[in-house]
Design a protein around this motif. Structure first.
Motif, short mmCIF file in Angstrom:
data_model
loop_
_atom_site.label_atom_id
_atom_site.label_comp_id
_atom_site.label_asym_id
_atom_site.label_seq_id
_atom_site.Cartn_x
_atom_site.Cartn_y
_atom_site.Cartn_z
N ALA A 57 6.28 16.52 5.58
CA ALA A 57 4.62 16.47 6.39
C ALA A 57 4.20 14.86 6.90
O ALA A 57 4.34 14.43 4.42
CB ALA A 57 4.05 17.15 6.07
N MET A 58 3.76 13.66 6.86
CA MET A 58 3.68 12.57 6.90
C MET A 58 2.17 12.52 8.22
O MET A 58 2.41 12.88 8.61
CB MET A 58 4.83 11.53 7.49
N GLN A 59 1.45 11.67 7.05
CA GLN A 59 0.23 11.50 7.86
C GLN A 59 0.42 10.60 9.04
O GLN A 59 0.94 9.81 8.53
CB GLN A 59 -1.05 10.72 6.23
N MET A 60 -0.54 11.55 9.90
CA MET A 60 -0.43 10.22 11.00
C MET A 60 -1.61 9.84 11.94
O MET A 60 -1.60 9.78 12.69
CB MET A 60 0.71 11.23 11.99
N SER A 61 -2.35 10.04 11.39
CA SER A 61 -4.21 9.00 11.39
C SER A 61 -4.38 8.52 10.02
O SER A 61 -4.30 9.21 8.80
CB SER A 61 -4.69 10.24 12.16
N PHE A 62 -5.10 7.72 10.27
CA PHE A 62 -5.72 6.59 8.69
C PHE A 62 -6.98 7.55 7.83
O PHE A 62 -7.31 8.77 8.92
CB PHE A 62 -6.33 5.65 9.31
N TYR A 63 -6.40 8.17 6.93
CA TYR A 63 -7.12 8.29 5.68
C TYR A 63 -8.00 7.87 4.77
O TYR A 63 -6.89 6.84 4.59
CB TYR A 63 -6.26 9.97 5.26
N PHE A 64 -8.92 8.13 4.07
CA PHE A 64 -9.42 7.37 3.22
C PHE A 64 -8.94 7.82 1.90
O PHE A 64 -9.53 8.63 0.92
CB PHE A 64 -10.64 6.69 3.56
N GLY A 65 -7.52 8.75 1.68
CA GLY A 65 -7.73 9.29 0.10
C GLY A 65 -6.88 8.74 -0.84
O GLY A 65 -6.07 7.51 -0.70
N ASP A 66 -6.71 9.16 -2.56
CA ASP A 66 -5.77 8.35 -3.10
C ASP A 66 -4.55 9.54 -3.98
O ASP A 66 -4.26 9.63 -4.83
CB ASP A 66 -7.69 8.58 -4.74
N THR A 67 -4.16 10.02 -2.72
CA THR A 67 -3.28 11.01 -3.01
C THR A 67 -2.15 10.92 -1.78
O THR A 67 -2.50 11.29 -0.66
CB THR A 67 -2.96 12.48 -3.43
N PHE A 68 -1.30 9.67 -2.56
CA PHE A 68 0.23 9.54 -1.20
C PHE A 68 1.43 9.12 -1.77
O PHE A 68 1.25 8.69 -3.40
CB PHE A 68 -0.85 8.61 -0.33
N THR A 69 2.26 9.42 -1.12
CA THR A 69 4.15 8.62 -1.62
C THR A 69 3.95 6.61 -0.50
O THR A 69 3.57 7.08 0.55
CB THR A 69 4.84 9.37 -1.63
N LEU A 70 3.57 6.00 -1.79
CA LEU A 70 4.01 4.49 -1.27
C LEU A 70 5.61 4.11 -1.00
O LEU A 70 5.93 4.37 -2.89
CB LEU A 70 2.97 3.79 -2.03
N LEU A 100 7.57 -4.75 3.48
CA LEU A 100 7.31 -3.36 2.51
C LEU A 100 5.62 -4.06 2.92
O LEU A 100 5.02 -2.74 2.75
CB LEU A 100 6.87 -5.00 1.12
N VAL A 101 5.05 -4.87 2.70
CA VAL A 101 4.31 -5.27 3.41
C VAL A 101 3.11 -4.07 4.79
O VAL A 101 2.66 -3.35 5.00
CB VAL A 101 2.71 -6.13 3.87
N MET A 102 4.80 -4.09 5.99
CA MET A 102 3.78 -3.35 7.58
C MET A 102 4.90 -2.03 6.64
O MET A 102 3.84 -1.40 7.34
CB MET A 102 5.15 -3.79 8.08
N LEU A 103 5.33 -1.56 5.80
CA LEU A 103 5.56 -0.29 6.02
C LEU A 103 4.44 0.63 4.36
O LEU A 103 4.32 1.41 4.55
CB LEU A 103 6.18 0.20 3.87
N ALA A 104 3.41 0.00 4.40
CA ALA A 104 2.60 -0.10 3.03
C ALA A 104 1.30 0.30 4.28
O ALA A 104 1.03 1.88 3.94
CB ALA A 104 1.44 -1.02 2.30
N VAL A 105 1.34 -0.51 5.11
CA VAL A 105 0.01 0.02 6.31
C VAL A 105 0.88 1.53 6.71
O VAL A 105 -0.15 2.42 7.26
CB VAL A 105 0.32 -1.06 7.15
N MET A 106 2.31 1.21 7.44
CA MET A 106 2.91 2.65 7.68
C MET A 106 2.52 4.09 7.13
O MET A 106 3.40 4.90 6.95
CB MET A 106 4.24 2.95 7.60
N THR A 107 1.68 4.10 5.61
CA THR A 107 1.80 5.53 5.10
C THR A 107 0.23 5.89 5.55
O THR A 107 -0.41 7.03 5.57
CB THR A 107 0.71 5.12 3.47
N TYR A 108 -0.31 5.41 6.31
CA TYR A 108 -1.58 5.21 7.70
C TYR A 108 -3.35 5.90 6.58
O TYR A 108 -4.03 5.76 6.64
CB TYR A 108 -1.76 6.99 7.85
N ASN A 109 -2.73 5.26 4.84
CA ASN A 109 -4.02 5.20 4.07
C ASN A 109 -4.90 4.08 4.48
O ASN A 109 -4.46 3.08 4.56
CB ASN A 109 -3.30 5.13 2.76
N GLY A 110 -6.27 4.07 4.80
CA GLY A 110 -6.92 3.12 4.84
C GLY A 110 -7.20 2.73 4.18
O GLY A 110 -6.97 0.65 4.35
N TRP A 111 -7.56 2.34 2.31
CA TRP A 111 -7.15 1.05 1.40
C TRP A 111 -6.47 0.84 1.52
O TRP A 111 -6.62 -0.56 1.42
CB TRP A 111 -7.37 2.19 0.53
#
Length: 157
Positions: free
Chosen positions: A8-21, A113-124
């Motif tokens: 399962a992968m987040q497919m919308s922006f969220y502002f959480g502090d738990t994700f895989t980078l 790498l920067v693009m992949l960081a954005v693709m985590t969909y983490n708002g921060w």
């Protein structure tokens, strides 16, 4: 991987502090880890802009066709100056091209790498990239206005 595990992968922006980078082993679980990841991503985005400007400066230096324009002299004065192409020995061009190759490789690697960081969909992480590239442009973007090739002196950007 087990059949009962899902990817399962987040497919919308969220502002959480738990994700895989970026990699499965780089898991963010706390606010401090998030702060470190955001700071590192911000720094990579700034560096991406810096590398881009460094490549432009190297290109202008290697061909010596750039006119330094510090704004103190007007366009009419620049028209009266002659801009001549300086011939460089072949080994200077080869070394310059190798350096361009290395900087291009670094720029592409950092950009992905920067693009992949954005693709985590983490708002921060997204905000880190936006503000990092903006600060990078603010810090390094002025260079493009100092060193312009002669064909761009008539008002082109």
């Amino acid at each position: 991987m087990d059949n009962n595990q899902s990817m399962a992968m987040q497919m919308s922006f969220y502002f959480g502090d738990t994700f895989t980078l970026l990699f499965p082993t780089w898991k963010i679980h706390s606010a401090w880890q998030l702060f470190g990841a955001v700071a590192a991503t911000f720094f990579m985005a700034v560096c991406q802009e810096g590398i881009k400007m460094l490549r432009m400066l190297l290109l202008y230096w290697s061909t010596k066709t750039a006119v330094v324009n510090f704004g103190a002299i007007g366009y009419s004065q620049l028209q009266s100056q002659t801009v001549k192409r300086v011939r460089r020995p072949w080994h200077h061009l080869v070394m310059s091209h190798l350096l361009q190759f290395l900087l291009h490789t670094m720029q592409v690697g950092v950009a992905y790498l920067v693009m992949l960081a954005v693709m985590t969909y983490n708002g921060w992480m997204f905000l880190a990239v936006v503000f990092g590239t903006s600060l990078g442009y603010l810090a390094f973007g002025w260079i493009r206005y100092l060193f312009r090739p002669p064909e761009m002196l008539n008002g082109g950007v």
